[in-house]
Design an enzyme around this catalytic site. Structure first.
Site, PDB file in Angstrom:
ATOM      1  N   ASP A  60      -2.338  -2.469  -1.212  1.00 34.43           N
ATOM      2  CA  ASP A  60      -3.537  -2.334  -0.387  1.00 34.43           C
ATOM      3  C   ASP A  60      -4.724  -3.163  -0.844  1.00 34.43           C
ATOM      4  OD1 ASP A  60      -3.890  -0.830  -2.676  1.00 34.43           O
ATOM      5  OD2 ASP A  60      -4.944   0.792  -1.676  1.00 34.43           O
ATOM      6  N   GLU A  61      -4.535  -4.066  -1.798  1.00 33.61           N
ATOM      7  CA  GLU A  61      -5.673  -4.906  -2.198  1.00 33.61           C
ATOM      8  C   GLU A  61      -5.179  -6.224  -2.771  1.00 33.61           C
ATOM      9  OE1 GLU A  61      -8.057  -3.723  -5.605  1.00 33.61           O
ATOM     10  OE2 GLU A  61      -6.548  -2.232  -6.157  1.00 33.61           O
TER      11      GLU A  61
END
Length: 362
Positions: free
Chosen positions: A110-111
């Site tokens: 997610d990043e």
């Protein structure tokens, strides 16, 4: 003659999905929207893998024991993780990143960091690139992303938290050093509770306090991290965005505010470390065959104990059991323990890795 033209100021974007796992669950199940949701196991040994923003308002956080989360938010809804789904969404997001730059450094599902100094769209303004990327992520996945834009990785990471959720912020070279000076060191990315407590004891509360310390002082008290702290206190971070890093191991460690002397207490401290490692492995679809336990004593001397098995570890319980046995082999401790670490290596993709087991059994 050598090229003496000035190097362009780097343009780094840190993109961070908002409550990623929980947001995917709310997207796919309309009944969960607007409600406090925890992705993870609800049983006594369960751990929260992710919490929706509605749950965070009650103080629920990732890595929190499920019993604690349920106590903080009695109406909390627990949802079983679907890592195949999260990986599929993550691939969609990375395809969007690749439309703008090949310099992509994923940190997790997610990043990621993106270096857009020279980008595939020839767009001169990084904030506009971030806006476009966030808009495309919303259009393709239905999910919100936040972004931080700056001239180095540390400040881009810090900036991505400033306007969450569904926002972005920029820290320019002109105001980078001043931003760090006014920031509490406990909010620095990479400064955990034990390091923050040590800084507090040394009279370091803010970036300005950190900047006032010499390189020699920081190296003496923080070892290899000293030069890094010296740099970021001045808004300097020369780390490059590293695409396609081949991960050779996954580890987690914790430095304790109070040293540990009892074996049972030390074993209990392995549980959240293994939970963090296993979340990462399951999220990325791999496991390992070797587990290593690191023990650092109060005098900063350290030992390691390793074990390699014939199969990929299949769950948290198995990993905790092996780590605990390795730790027991180092007992009685020759000095009080100030840090414990767990690492798994010999990584590989494996179908033998079972469904994510957040309900630990030890």
């Amino acid at each position: 003659m050598p090229d003496e033209s000035p190097r362009p100021i780097r343009k780094i974007i840190h993109v961070d999905m908002d409550a990623f796992y929980a947001s995917v669950e709310q997207r796919d199940n309309p009944e969960l929207r607007g409600k406090p949701v925890a992705v993870g196991g609800a049983a006594a040994r369960g751990v929260v893998a992710a919490a929706s923003y509605e749950a965070r308002e009650f103080g629920v956080r990732s890595a929190m024991p499920s019993v604690t989360a349920a106590r903080k938010c009695p109406q909390l809804i627990f949802v079983k993780p679907r890592f195949e789904t999260y990986r599929a969404v993550s691939r969609q997001i990375r395809e969007i990143f690749a439309e703008y730059t090949p310099l992509i450094e994923p940190l997790s599902l997610d990043e990621a960091y993106l270096d857009v100094t020279e980008n595939l769209r020839d767009m001169p303004v990084a904030t506009e690139i971030a806006l476009e990327i966030r808009g495309k992520i919303k259009a393709v996945t239905g999910l919100n992303a936040s972004a931080g834009i700056s001239y180095n990785k540390f400040l881009a990471k810090m900036a991505s938290d400033l306007n969450k959720p569904n926002g972005q912020a920029v820290i320019t070279p002109k105001n980078g050093a001043a931003f760090v000076e006014g920031l509490a060191v406990k909010k620095f990315h990479g400064v955990g509770p034990a390091t923050a407590e040590k800084m507090h004891r040394l009279g370091i509360e803010t970036g300005a306090d950190l900047k006032a310390k010499s390189l020699e002082f920081l190296a003496q008290h923080f070892g290899k991290s000293g030069p890094y702290f010296y740099g970021i206190s001045r808004g300097i971070d020369n780390r490059q965005v590293q695409p396609d890093r081949e991960r050779k191991s996954v580890g987690a460690e914790d430095t304790f505010i109070e040293d540990i002397v009892e074996l049972d207490l030390a074993k209990s401290e392995l549980v959240p470390l293994v939970a963090k490692i296993w979340r990462h492995c399951e999220a990325n679809g791999y496991s390992g065959k070797t587990v290593t336990v690191k023990v650092k004593y109060s005098d900063f001397q350290q030992i390691t104990r390793s074990r390699t098995v014939s199969h990929f570890f299949g769950g948290e319980a198995e990993l905790v059991e092996n780590a605990a046995q390795l730790l027991a082999s180092a007992f009685p401790f020759r000095k009080p323990v100030r840090l414990l670490g767990v690492t798994i290596s010999n990584l590989g993709e494996t179908s033998a890795a079972h469904e994510h087991q957040l309900d630990l059994a030890i």
